[in-house]
Design an enzyme around this catalytic site. Sequence first.
Site, PDB file in Angstrom:
ATOM      1  N   HIS A 143       0.841  -1.279   0.023  1.00  0.00           N
ATOM      2  CA  HIS A 143       0.012   0.076  -0.050  1.00  0.00           C
ATOM      3  C   HIS A 143       0.981   1.120  -0.002  1.00  0.00           C
ATOM      4  CE1 HIS A 143       1.029   0.227   4.188  1.00  0.00           C
ATOM      5  NE2 HIS A 143       0.733  -0.959   4.301  1.00  0.00           N
TER       6      HIS A 143
ATOM      7  N   GLY B 248       2.078   3.190   2.083  1.00  0.00           N
ATOM      8  CA  GLY B 248       3.031   3.033   3.432  1.00  0.00           C
ATOM      9  C   GLY B 248       4.341   2.614   2.838  1.00  0.00           C
ATOM     10  N   HIS B 249       3.881   1.437   2.296  1.00  0.00           N
ATOM     11  CA  HIS B 249       4.948   0.432   1.767  1.00  0.00           C
ATOM     12  C   HIS B 249       5.894   1.424   0.682  1.00  0.00           C
ATOM     13  CE1 HIS B 249       2.697  -2.978   2.855  1.00  0.00           C
ATOM     14  NE2 HIS B 249       3.772  -3.300   3.416  1.00  0.00           N
TER      15      HIS B 249
ATOM     16  N   GLN C 256       7.187 -15.205  12.150  1.00  0.00           N
ATOM     17  CA  GLN C 256       6.771 -14.144  13.263  1.00  0.00           C
ATOM     18  C   GLN C 256       5.271 -14.349  13.428  1.00  0.00           C
ATOM     19  OE1 GLN C 256       8.083 -11.241  10.197  1.00  0.00           O
ATOM     20  NE2 GLN C 256       6.476 -10.144  10.587  1.00  0.00           N
TER      21      GLN C 256
ATOM     22  N   GLY D 235       9.133   1.319   9.035  1.00  0.00           N
ATOM     23  CA  GLY D 235       8.053   2.355   9.068  1.00  0.00           C
ATOM     24  C   GLY D 235       7.858   2.478  10.696  1.00  0.00           C
ATOM     25  N   GLN D 236       7.580   3.669  10.838  1.00  0.00           N
ATOM     26  CA  GLN D 236       7.138   4.135  12.202  1.00  0.00           C
ATOM     27  C   GLN D 236       6.073   3.262  12.906  1.00  0.00           C
ATOM     28  OE1 GLN D 236       5.430   8.060  12.581  1.00  0.00           O
ATOM     29  NE2 GLN D 236       5.017   7.964  14.558  1.00  0.00           N
TER      30      GLN D 236
ATOM     31  N   GLN E 103       9.174  -2.636  16.466  1.00  0.00           N
ATOM     32  CA  GLN E 103      10.142  -3.633  15.398  1.00  0.00           C
ATOM     33  C   GLN E 103      11.152  -2.833  15.194  1.00  0.00           C
ATOM     34  OE1 GLN E 103       8.595  -5.788  12.023  1.00  0.00           O
ATOM     35  NE2 GLN E 103       8.986  -3.780  10.784  1.00  0.00           N
TER      36      GLN E 103
ATOM     37  N   MET F 123      -2.390   2.950   7.320  1.00  0.00           N
ATOM     38  CA  MET F 123      -2.700   2.240   6.356  1.00  0.00           C
ATOM     39  C   MET F 123      -1.758   0.912   6.938  1.00  0.00           C
ATOM     40  SD  MET F 123      -1.704   4.123   3.131  1.00  0.00           S
ATOM     41  CE  MET F 123      -2.768   5.653   2.565  1.00  0.00           C
TER      42      MET F 123
HETATM   43  P1  AMP Z   1       5.034  -5.134   6.505  1.00  0.00           P
HETATM   44  O1  AMP Z   1       4.562  -5.455   4.894  1.00  0.00           O
HETATM   45  O2  AMP Z   1       3.490  -5.067   6.989  1.00  0.00           O
HETATM   46  O3  AMP Z   1       5.787  -5.942   7.153  1.00  0.00           O
HETATM   47  O4  AMP Z   1       5.603  -3.780   6.437  1.00  0.00           O
HETATM   48  C1  AMP Z   1       6.856  -3.444   5.735  1.00  0.00           C
HETATM   49  C2  AMP Z   1       7.148  -2.308   6.103  1.00  0.00           C
HETATM   50  O5  AMP Z   1       6.447  -1.197   5.695  1.00  0.00           O
HETATM   51  C3  AMP Z   1       7.510  -2.154   7.749  1.00  0.00           C
HETATM   52  O6  AMP Z   1       8.718  -1.552   7.751  1.00  0.00           O
HETATM   53  C4  AMP Z   1       6.299  -1.310   8.202  1.00  0.00           C
HETATM   54  O7  AMP Z   1       6.632  -0.644   9.458  1.00  0.00           O
HETATM   55  C5  AMP Z   1       6.310  -0.325   7.072  1.00  0.00           C
HETATM   56  N1  AMP Z   1       4.685   0.230   6.910  1.00  0.00           N
HETATM   57  C6  AMP Z   1       3.622  -0.596   7.426  1.00  0.00           C
HETATM   58  N2  AMP Z   1       2.589   0.425   7.202  1.00  0.00           N
HETATM   59  C7  AMP Z   1       3.061   1.454   7.143  1.00  0.00           C
HETATM   60  C8  AMP Z   1       2.333   2.838   7.268  1.00  0.00           C
HETATM   61  N3  AMP Z   1       1.107   2.947   7.026  1.00  0.00           N
HETATM   62  N4  AMP Z   1       3.341   3.691   6.764  1.00  0.00           N
HETATM   63  C9  AMP Z   1       4.462   3.626   6.821  1.00  0.00           C
HETATM   64  N5  AMP Z   1       5.127   2.350   6.861  1.00  0.00           N
HETATM   65  C10 AMP Z   1       4.553   1.544   6.953  1.00  0.00           C
END
Ligand code: AMP
Length: 296
Positions: A31, A33-34, A57, A143-144, A149, A180
């Site tokens: 999305h 965010g990624h 995990q 991501g924050q 993590q 997101m």
């Molecule tokens: P995930 O696919 O959930 O493992 O997330 C991959 C990376 O994207 C991690 O570093 C998350 O913290 C970051 N991430 C997930 N959601 C968001 C978001 N809404 N905004 C910014 N980074 C995000």
Amino acid sequence: MRVAGSITELRQLRRDLQGSIGFVPTMGALHAGHLSLVEAARECDHVVVSIFVNPSQFAATEDLSKYPRDLPRDLDMLRTAGVDLVFTPTPEMMYPPGYQTWVDVEHVSQGLEGQRRPGHFRGVATVVAGLFNLVQPDFAYFGQKDAQQVAVIKQMARDLKFPLEIIVIPTMRESGGLAMSSRNVYLSPDERRAAGVISWALRAISTAWDDGEREPARLRELGLAVLVTEPSGQVEYLSFADPDTLRERQTASDDPCLVSLTVRFGATRLLDNMLLPASLNTREGLTSTLGVSPSG
Ligand code: AMP
């Protein structure tokens, strides 16, 4: 954009990349965010993204089998975003038969999500250590949204002497304020609307901080008062912690504070956080405030 579906291919393609490498580890179902992490990583000469739903995990009771997956769509998004190399290993590649080495980051893994999801950060630290070894990035972007993590990975990278820098990117939100997340697809339209209450609670807490309130118990009360206005949400925790150690803050302090919370809507756990003061929720503020400082 090249796609490496095996460790051998990844190693070959990585060897061909000269200059600085920015790495964004993900579990796919991408999305905006990624994509904000990918965009930030474009400051490097090359951007490498991994897509791997890491089984270690997830607890046995969690959503591993139904976690959203859409590789063709993810690859399209990454191609458009200007990524150079995508690594898409299978669980058998990352954990071949006989696999037995685990990375356990002792203290910062303990509270908050670690307390509710035993073994989660052991899985995260282990897979990220393996990915760092394979990709050999100069900068890794997180991501924050997953603040604990960040603290775990920073500690792991420092303890295991990975020659890289961790960069933290602010949380991207929907227009209603909901952070997101790939898991937001689990929410019904009603739940999605109701989940906006999480960001309202964070905003109310931040306003109180700006007005001078520093007492964690008082800030928690204020936040909970907002959260109860949406009775379909079950608050699991609302924490006020030291952003470096993640230890719970017991007394009033002007030092920066990590407010984090998990609220359950139906079967979906939603996680969010912010740093106080709110001016710290920038790339620079987050990168220097969350988790161990680079100098130790
Ligand atoms: P995930 O696919 O959930 O493992 O997330 C991959 C990376 O994207 C991690 O570093 C998350 O913290 C970051 N991430 C997930 N959601 C968001 C978001 N809404 N905004 C910014 N980074 C995000």
